[in-house]
Structures are given as structure tokens and as C-alpha cells.
Design an enzyme around this catalytic site. Structure first.
Site, PDB file in Angstrom:
ATOM      1  N   SER A   1       0.794  -1.239   0.000  1.00 37.03           N
ATOM      2  CA  SER A   1       0.000   0.000   0.000  1.00 37.03           C
ATOM      3  C   SER A   1       0.819   1.277   0.000  1.00 37.03           C
ATOM      4  O   SER A   1       0.242   2.364  -0.104  1.00 37.03           O
ATOM      5  CB  SER A   1      -0.964   0.020   1.182  1.00 37.03           C
ATOM      6  OG  SER A   1      -2.067  -0.802   0.894  1.00 37.03           O
TER       7      SER A   1
ATOM      8  N   LYS B   1       0.058   3.356  -2.860  1.00 40.19           N
ATOM      9  CA  LYS B   1      -1.112   4.252  -2.890  1.00 40.19           C
ATOM     10  C   LYS B   1      -0.685   5.723  -2.826  1.00 40.19           C
ATOM     11  O   LYS B   1      -1.350   6.600  -3.361  1.00 40.19           O
ATOM     12  CB  LYS B   1      -2.082   3.904  -1.754  1.00 40.19           C
ATOM     13  CG  LYS B   1      -2.725   2.508  -1.909  1.00 40.19           C
ATOM     14  CD  LYS B   1      -3.612   2.173  -0.730  1.00 40.19           C
ATOM     15  CE  LYS B   1      -4.499   0.942  -0.910  1.00 40.19           C
ATOM     16  NZ  LYS B   1      -3.821  -0.348  -0.948  1.00 40.19           N
TER      17      LYS B   1
ATOM     18  N   TYR C   1      -3.601  -2.355 -10.314  1.00 43.17           N
ATOM     19  CA  TYR C   1      -3.509  -2.181  -8.854  1.00 43.17           C
ATOM     20  C   TYR C   1      -2.597  -3.248  -8.223  1.00 43.17           C
ATOM     21  O   TYR C   1      -1.704  -2.931  -7.422  1.00 43.17           O
ATOM     22  CB  TYR C   1      -4.914  -2.229  -8.247  1.00 43.17           C
ATOM     23  CG  TYR C   1      -4.919  -2.285  -6.737  1.00 43.17           C
ATOM     24  CD1 TYR C   1      -4.767  -1.132  -5.974  1.00 43.17           C
ATOM     25  CD2 TYR C   1      -5.056  -3.503  -6.061  1.00 43.17           C
ATOM     26  CE1 TYR C   1      -4.743  -1.195  -4.582  1.00 43.17           C
ATOM     27  CE2 TYR C   1      -5.041  -3.568  -4.681  1.00 43.17           C
ATOM     28  CZ  TYR C   1      -4.885  -2.415  -3.945  1.00 43.17           C
ATOM     29  OH  TYR C   1      -4.850  -2.476  -2.577  1.00 43.17           O
TER      30      TYR C   1
ATOM     31  N   TYR D   1      -4.752   3.573   8.144  1.00 42.04           N
ATOM     32  CA  TYR D   1      -6.068   2.953   8.339  1.00 42.04           C
ATOM     33  C   TYR D   1      -6.652   3.256   9.709  1.00 42.04           C
ATOM     34  O   TYR D   1      -6.552   4.365  10.196  1.00 42.04           O
ATOM     35  CB  TYR D   1      -5.998   1.435   8.069  1.00 42.04           C
ATOM     36  CG  TYR D   1      -5.135   1.129   6.885  1.00 42.04           C
ATOM     37  CD1 TYR D   1      -5.512   1.588   5.628  1.00 42.04           C
ATOM     38  CD2 TYR D   1      -3.939   0.444   7.007  1.00 42.04           C
ATOM     39  CE1 TYR D   1      -4.706   1.352   4.527  1.00 42.04           C
ATOM     40  CE2 TYR D   1      -3.136   0.193   5.905  1.00 42.04           C
ATOM     41  CZ  TYR D   1      -3.528   0.649   4.672  1.00 42.04           C
ATOM     42  OH  TYR D   1      -2.747   0.424   3.595  1.00 42.04           O
TER      43      TYR D   1
ATOM     44  N   VAL E   1       1.165  -3.627   3.823  1.00 45.57           N
ATOM     45  CA  VAL E   1       1.206  -4.927   4.503  1.00 45.57           C
ATOM     46  C   VAL E   1       2.487  -5.722   4.228  1.00 45.57           C
ATOM     47  O   VAL E   1       2.678  -6.793   4.803  1.00 45.57           O
ATOM     48  CB  VAL E   1      -0.037  -5.809   4.211  1.00 45.57           C
ATOM     49  CG1 VAL E   1      -1.291  -5.246   4.845  1.00 45.57           C
ATOM     50  CG2 VAL E   1      -0.206  -6.069   2.728  1.00 45.57           C
TER      51      VAL E   1
HETATM   52  N1  GLN Z   1      -2.103  -5.348  -1.897  1.00 46.25           N
HETATM   53  C1  GLN Z   1      -2.719  -5.239  -0.621  1.00 46.25           C
HETATM   54  C2  GLN Z   1      -4.221  -5.415  -0.747  1.00 46.25           C
HETATM   55  O1  GLN Z   1      -4.780  -4.965  -1.693  1.00 46.25           O
HETATM   56  C3  GLN Z   1      -2.386  -3.903  -0.057  1.00 46.25           C
HETATM   57  C4  GLN Z   1      -2.969  -3.689   1.306  1.00 46.25           C
HETATM   58  C5  GLN Z   1      -2.052  -2.953   2.227  1.00 46.25           C
HETATM   59  O2  GLN Z   1      -0.841  -2.884   2.037  1.00 46.25           O
HETATM   60  N2  GLN Z   1      -2.609  -2.452   3.295  1.00 46.25           N
HETATM   61  O3  GLN Z   1      -4.851  -5.995   0.090  1.00 46.25           O
END
Ligand code: GLN
Length: 303
Positions: free
Chosen positions: A64, A67, A187, A239, A257
Site C-alpha cells: 500500500s 497508494k 492495482y 487505516y 502490509v
Molecule cells: N495489496 C494489498 C491489498 O490490496 C495492499 C494492502 C495494504 O498494504 N494495506 O490488500
């Protein structure tokens, strides 16, 4: 300030805790195989001073953290129009939650939860080759060529049922323009990029320099746009643990993650910490502790 001894001390004092707490992300099979016994930290100041310690040169899955960079591409290309289909409020829910999307007509709360990043990615797919543009941006920002980890991308595609649900749900509200499969493919590839702490500390550099490219110096985003990304990182970047991050660390942060966390000290420096074992919200446990120690030792904070 000489940051090198500070980073070395943080790594040395946290090393004994490796493997004691937290879990590596297991819902993406390729990530479940990563050893939790790793900890890296790196920073780059606005004037180009660098420091790094521990496993700071070991590549990991940015997940993420991407993002941050898809939003940067979206803001750069679309300006204000990027906000037509994405909100700016913390969700208070897990990053892959579906619950708010129904009552909020397919408009994700913010660009840093999965639904929001999928909406941003959809806009990027309309504009250009979103996969190639992400690699070009990241490579330019860190000054080295970066790549997708195709194994991670395939692993996530084969188990990405929630992301498929989120994208299809938004499509049902007319909020996704492209084929859902194409948006998901871009994505998953963005999440699969492999980078190390030092590369990420460099790549995020524009966030502490009012939008100026960390090496070339040309504006990537305006000062106002950059400030907005930093505010979103503070309120939404980690989050449902964003409150805890603000309380304990007091810096804009974005986590993934894969165990990476990027943090910004505006006008001073950007940093990246990495340790794969996560707490319940999906943020690196020792990464949080390392950032907390860093702000306590240096007195750096936005508050
Ligand atoms: N690729 C992970 C997902 O889409 C990314 C989530 C994350 O890093 N929080 O679930």
C-alpha cells in the site's frame, strides 16, 4: 544533526524483539513466506544527507505504499478532478472493508484504503499505461530502476477476492470506467513493486520539499497538493490505527502490509522503516516502534 548513530541505535535496541510479536501478512501467499526477522530504516534529508541501518538495502513488497504514488500520479495528471470520486475522511475501518461503500454510493472514504486506490487506479488506466507510469515515476524518484515482483502480483491476483469485490461494487455504482480486470491488474502490479528502505526514503523526498523532485528539483506537485498528501497520510495513511500513529509518532505516515512505513517530517526529511511482522490493523509493529523511538530521540514531530 548526524542521524546515522540514531538509526543504528534504534535498530540495535529493537533487534532483540524481532520474531516476538506480530504476524506477517498471510492473505497474500507470496508475502506469507517473508521472514519476520528483518528490520531496516533509512532517511534522506531535504538537503540530500542520507543515513540507513539494519536491513535497509533489502528489497520488500511496497504494497500500500504504492497508494502514495498512485495518488501523486492522479493529482499530477488530474488536479482537482481526482476528488470527484474519492473522499478525504478517515474510514475508521480496515483497509479492505466493504461496509461504507454501500451507504456512500460507491465513493470511497479516501485514496489510501483499497477502494480509494482502486478508484484512483481506474482514472490512471483511462489516462495512460498505469503500470509503466508507476515504474517510471518510482524509478525517477529514487534514481534507480525498480521492477514489479510478478510472483507477488500473481499471488495477489489469485487471492484478491476482496479487491475484486470492491472494484465490482464501485463499478455497479458507475464509479469505475474501465474493465474491472484491467484496473485490478494495474492495482496488483502497483502493490507488487519491490523496493528497499533507502529507495523509498528517497522516492518520498518530494513530500518534504513542497513537491520538488528529490534529485532533479523540478516541481512534481504544487506546494498545496503536497501539503494535502501529507495531511491525508496523517489522517488516513495507516487505516484504523491513524489515531494511534498521530498519538505515538506525530508524523504523516503511510504503511503497507509488506511491513514498510514511509514517514515525512515536512521541510526536513523523509524516511522509511521496514519490518514484516504486522499488528492487527496491518501496520508494521516494529516499524511503529522504530518511528516512535526516532521522534522521541530527535524531537522531530509536526506537533
Ligand atoms: N495489496 C494489498 C491489498 O490490496 C495492499 C494492502 C495494504 O498494504 N494495506 O490488500
Amino acid at each position: 544533526m548526524d542521524f546515522q548513530p540514531v538509526l543504528e541505535e534504534i535498530v540495535a535496541s529493537l533487534r532483540p524483539q524481532l520474531g516476538l510479536e506480530g504476524q506477517v501478512a498471510s492473505y497474500i501467499p507470496a508475502l506469507a513466506r517473508v521472514s519476520p526477522l528483518q528490520l531496516g530504516i533509512a532517511l534522506r534529508t531535504c538537503d540530500g544527507q542520507e543515513a540507513h541501518a539494519g536491513d535497509s538495502l533489502t528489497p520488500f513488497s511496497i504494497q500500500s505504499l504504492s497508494k502514495l504514488f498512485s495518488l501523486t500520479l492522479g493529482m499530477r495528471e488530474m488536479g482537482e478532478a481526482i476528488w470527484e470520486r474519492i473522499g478525504r475522511e478517515p474510514s475508521g475501518n480496515p483497509f479492505n472493508s466493504l461496509v461504507q461503500l454501500e451507504s456512500e454510493q460507491g465513493i470511497p472514504r479516501n485514496p489510501f484504503i483499497n477502494a480509494g486506490a482502486l478508484a484512483v487506479t481506474d482514472r490512471l488506466v483511462t489516462l495512460f499505461d498505469a503500470k509503466a507510469q508507476m515504474l517510471a515515476l518510482l524509478s525517477s524518484l529514487c534514481g534507480e530502476t525498480v521492477h514489479f515482483d510478478e510472483e507477488v502480483a500473481a499471488s495477489e491476483a489469485s487471492t484478491g477476492f476482496r479487491n475484486a469485490a470492491l472494484a465490482n461494487f464501485m463499478k455497479s455504482f458507475g464509479r469505475i470506467d474501465n474493465d474491472v480486470s484491467e484496473v485490478l491488474d494495474a492495482y496488483f502490479h502497483h502493490c507488487s513493486v519491490s523496493m528497499n528502505c533507502l529507495q523509498l526514503a528517497r522516492a518520498a523526498g518530494f513530500l518534504c520539499r513542497d513537491g520538488a523532485h528529490p534529485f532533479a528539483g523540478e516541481p512534481l506537485l504544487s506546494e498545496r497538493q503536497t501539503r494535502r498528501i501529507n495531511s491525508l497520510m496523517l489522517t488516513c495513511g495507516t487505516y484504523d490505527a491513524a489515531g494511534e500513529f498521530a498519538f505515538r509518532i506525530g508524523l504523516p505516515c503511510k504503511s503497507g502490509v509488506g511491513g514498510g512505513i514511509v514517514a515525512v517530517v515536512p521541510d526536513k526529511l523523509t524516511m522509511c522503516v521496514w519490518s514484516p511482522a504486522l499488528e492487527a490493523s496491518g501496520n508494521s509493529l516494529l516499524g511503529m516502534k522504530a518511528l516512535e523511538m526516532f521522534t522521541a530521540r530527535t524531537g522531530l514531530s509536526i506537533f
